[in-house]
Scaffold this motif. Structure first.
Motif, mmCIF file in Angstrom:
data_model
loop_
_atom_site.group_PDB
_atom_site.id
_atom_site.type_symbol
_atom_site.label_atom_id
_atom_site.label_comp_id
_atom_site.label_asym_id
_atom_site.label_seq_id
_atom_site.Cartn_x
_atom_site.Cartn_y
_atom_site.Cartn_z
ATOM 1 N N THR A 1 9.345 -6.864 0.754
ATOM 2 C CA THR A 1 9.092 -8.086 -0.014
ATOM 3 C C THR A 1 10.409 -8.803 -0.301
ATOM 4 O OG1 THR A 1 7.110 -7.135 -0.999
ATOM 5 C CG2 THR A 1 8.098 -8.981 -2.172
ATOM 6 N N SER A 2 11.462 -8.015 -0.494
ATOM 7 C CA SER A 2 12.765 -8.633 -0.789
ATOM 8 C C SER A 2 13.312 -9.416 0.404
ATOM 9 C CB SER A 2 13.775 -7.579 -1.242
ATOM 10 O OG SER A 2 14.444 -7.014 -0.136
ATOM 11 N N VAL A 3 12.826 -9.104 1.622
ATOM 12 C CA VAL A 3 13.302 -9.836 2.801
ATOM 13 C C VAL A 3 12.229 -10.800 3.334
ATOM 14 C CG1 VAL A 3 15.083 -8.195 3.496
ATOM 15 C CG2 VAL A 3 12.730 -7.837 4.286
ATOM 16 N N ASP A 4 11.256 -11.113 2.479
ATOM 17 C CA ASP A 4 10.262 -12.152 2.777
ATOM 18 C C ASP A 4 9.361 -11.845 3.965
ATOM 19 O OD1 ASP A 4 11.025 -13.837 0.626
ATOM 20 O OD2 ASP A 4 12.758 -14.500 1.790
ATOM 21 N N ALA A 5 9.123 -10.533 4.212
ATOM 22 C CA ALA A 5 8.122 -10.175 5.228
ATOM 23 C C ALA A 5 6.739 -10.513 4.679
ATOM 24 C CB ALA A 5 8.221 -8.684 5.538
ATOM 25 N N TYR A 6 5.783 -10.714 5.591
ATOM 26 C CA TYR A 6 4.381 -10.895 5.188
ATOM 27 C C TYR A 6 3.695 -9.548 5.338
ATOM 28 C CZ TYR A 6 4.942 -16.008 5.659
ATOM 29 O OH TYR A 6 5.337 -17.306 5.535
ATOM 30 N N LEU A 7 3.417 -8.910 4.191
ATOM 31 C CA LEU A 7 2.895 -7.543 4.244
ATOM 32 C C LEU A 7 1.390 -7.505 4.392
ATOM 33 C CD1 LEU A 7 5.425 -6.238 1.728
ATOM 34 C CD2 LEU A 7 4.876 -5.058 3.850
ATOM 35 N N PHE A 8 0.950 -6.776 5.410
ATOM 36 C CA PHE A 8 -0.479 -6.546 5.612
ATOM 37 C C PHE A 8 -0.963 -5.566 4.543
ATOM 38 C CE2 PHE A 8 -3.753 -3.753 7.344
ATOM 39 C CZ PHE A 8 -4.728 -4.691 7.624
ATOM 40 N N GLY A 9 -2.194 -5.805 4.023
ATOM 41 C CA GLY A 9 -2.705 -4.966 2.934
ATOM 42 C C GLY A 9 -3.519 -3.771 3.375
ATOM 43 N N ARG A 10 -4.815 -3.962 3.614
ATOM 44 C CA ARG A 10 -5.721 -2.845 3.879
ATOM 45 C C ARG A 10 -6.433 -3.003 5.206
ATOM 46 N NH1 ARG A 10 -9.744 -2.133 -0.860
ATOM 47 N NH2 ARG A 10 -9.915 -4.367 -0.637
ATOM 48 N N PRO A 11 -6.862 -1.891 5.834
ATOM 49 C CA PRO A 11 -6.753 -0.517 5.354
ATOM 50 C C PRO A 11 -5.333 0.048 5.481
ATOM 51 C CG PRO A 11 -7.807 -0.528 7.513
ATOM 52 C CD PRO A 11 -7.631 -1.959 7.109
ATOM 53 N N GLU A 12 -4.999 0.930 4.551
ATOM 54 C CA GLU A 12 -3.721 1.629 4.606
ATOM 55 C C GLU A 12 -3.892 2.898 5.448
ATOM 56 O OE1 GLU A 12 -1.691 0.984 0.345
ATOM 57 O OE2 GLU A 12 -3.703 1.828 0.238
ATOM 58 N N ILE A 13 -2.771 3.324 6.062
ATOM 59 C CA ILE A 13 -2.817 4.532 6.897
ATOM 60 C C ILE A 13 -1.853 5.569 6.338
ATOM 61 C CG2 ILE A 13 -2.457 5.477 9.231
ATOM 62 C CD1 ILE A 13 -4.760 3.427 9.086
ATOM 63 N N PHE A 14 -2.414 6.614 5.753
ATOM 64 C CA PHE A 14 -1.612 7.750 5.280
ATOM 65 C C PHE A 14 -2.122 8.985 6.022
ATOM 66 C CE2 PHE A 14 -2.505 5.149 1.341
ATOM 67 C CZ PHE A 14 -1.257 4.538 1.253
ATOM 68 N N VAL A 15 -1.375 9.461 6.995
ATOM 69 C CA VAL A 15 -1.802 10.654 7.735
ATOM 70 C C VAL A 15 -1.152 11.868 7.068
ATOM 71 C CG1 VAL A 15 -1.982 11.776 9.987
ATOM 72 C CG2 VAL A 15 -1.895 9.260 9.845
#
Ligand SMILES: Cc1cc2nc3c(=O)[nH]c(=O)nc-3n(C[C@H](O)[C@H](O)[C@H](O)COP(=O)(O)O)c2cc1C
Length: 188
Positions: free
Chosen positions: A133-147
């Protein structure tokens, strides 16, 4: 519809990495309109030091920056180290953040993590979201992937991820990320 070009950046440097194995498997899980390719290596990046930056940007740093600038989006696949972002990945973000035409600016980014523990890298992902966020990326939200519990989900001989529900949610994330990237970039 135009094909999307995504770059996949792995936060682990080790040869037998589960995260690198998942990164290599992503093309087989991606929707038809998406092409994924591995990002240039981050293991030759010096530790960030403004004095080095002032003399010249290292070639490896420029190579990664160019790959991200040229891509429609980025997928980061990373382990969690001590509840946070592995140092090589954080170092890479710090380097890229100090470049002209900063490559994360307005770039759609999706995150995945693989861990041998039960939490699956969630704590790393939330630190990573903060840094991106500090470098102004556009972050995708869901679904999240935690393996999580990786040793039980990857085949020992081939290092292939074989757990059906995990494969299913990763396919869903890549499809949703494709739609997100098309929306953010206007690439219909
Ligand atoms: C320095 C270090 C710190 C770690 N800290 C965590 C942690 O906080 N949470 C976790 O789930 N796993 C942690 N692990 C275990 C990793 O999940 C495991 O080593 C995993 O295989 C690393 O990913 P890789 O296989 O892609 O290299 C840590 C491993 C290392 C080497």
């Amino acid at each position: 519809m135009a094909e999307l070009e995504l770059v996949v950046l792995c936060g682990s440097l080790r040869r037998g990495s589960y995260n690198a194995a998942l990164a290599r498997q992503l093309p087989s899980l991606a929707p038809a309109g998406v092409r994924l390719s591995g990002a240039p290596a981050i293991d030759a990046f010096p530790l960030y030091n403004q004095d080095i930056r002032d003399v010249a940007v290292p070639v490896a740093v420029d190579a990664l920056a160019d790959a991200i600038r040229a891509a429609d989006g980025l997928v980061i696949v990373s382990p969690e180290y001590n509840w946070s972002i592995p140092a090589p990945l954080k170092n890479a973000i710090d380097w890229l953040s100090k470049l002209d035409h900063q490559p994360f600016n307005g770039k759609p980014v999706a995150v995945q993590s693989v861990s041998t523990g039960p939490v699956g890298g969630a704590r790393m992902q939330y630190h990573l979201r903060q840094a991106l966020t500090s470098v102004d990326a556009y972050l995708f939200g869901r679904p999240e992937i935690f393996v999580n519990n990786a040793a039980q989900k990857f085949a020992k001989e081939t290092q292939e991820l074989t757990d059906p529900p995990t494969l299913d949610i990763i396919r869903k994330q890549l499809s949703a990320f494709e739609a997100f990237v098309r929306k953010m970039t206007g690439k219909g």
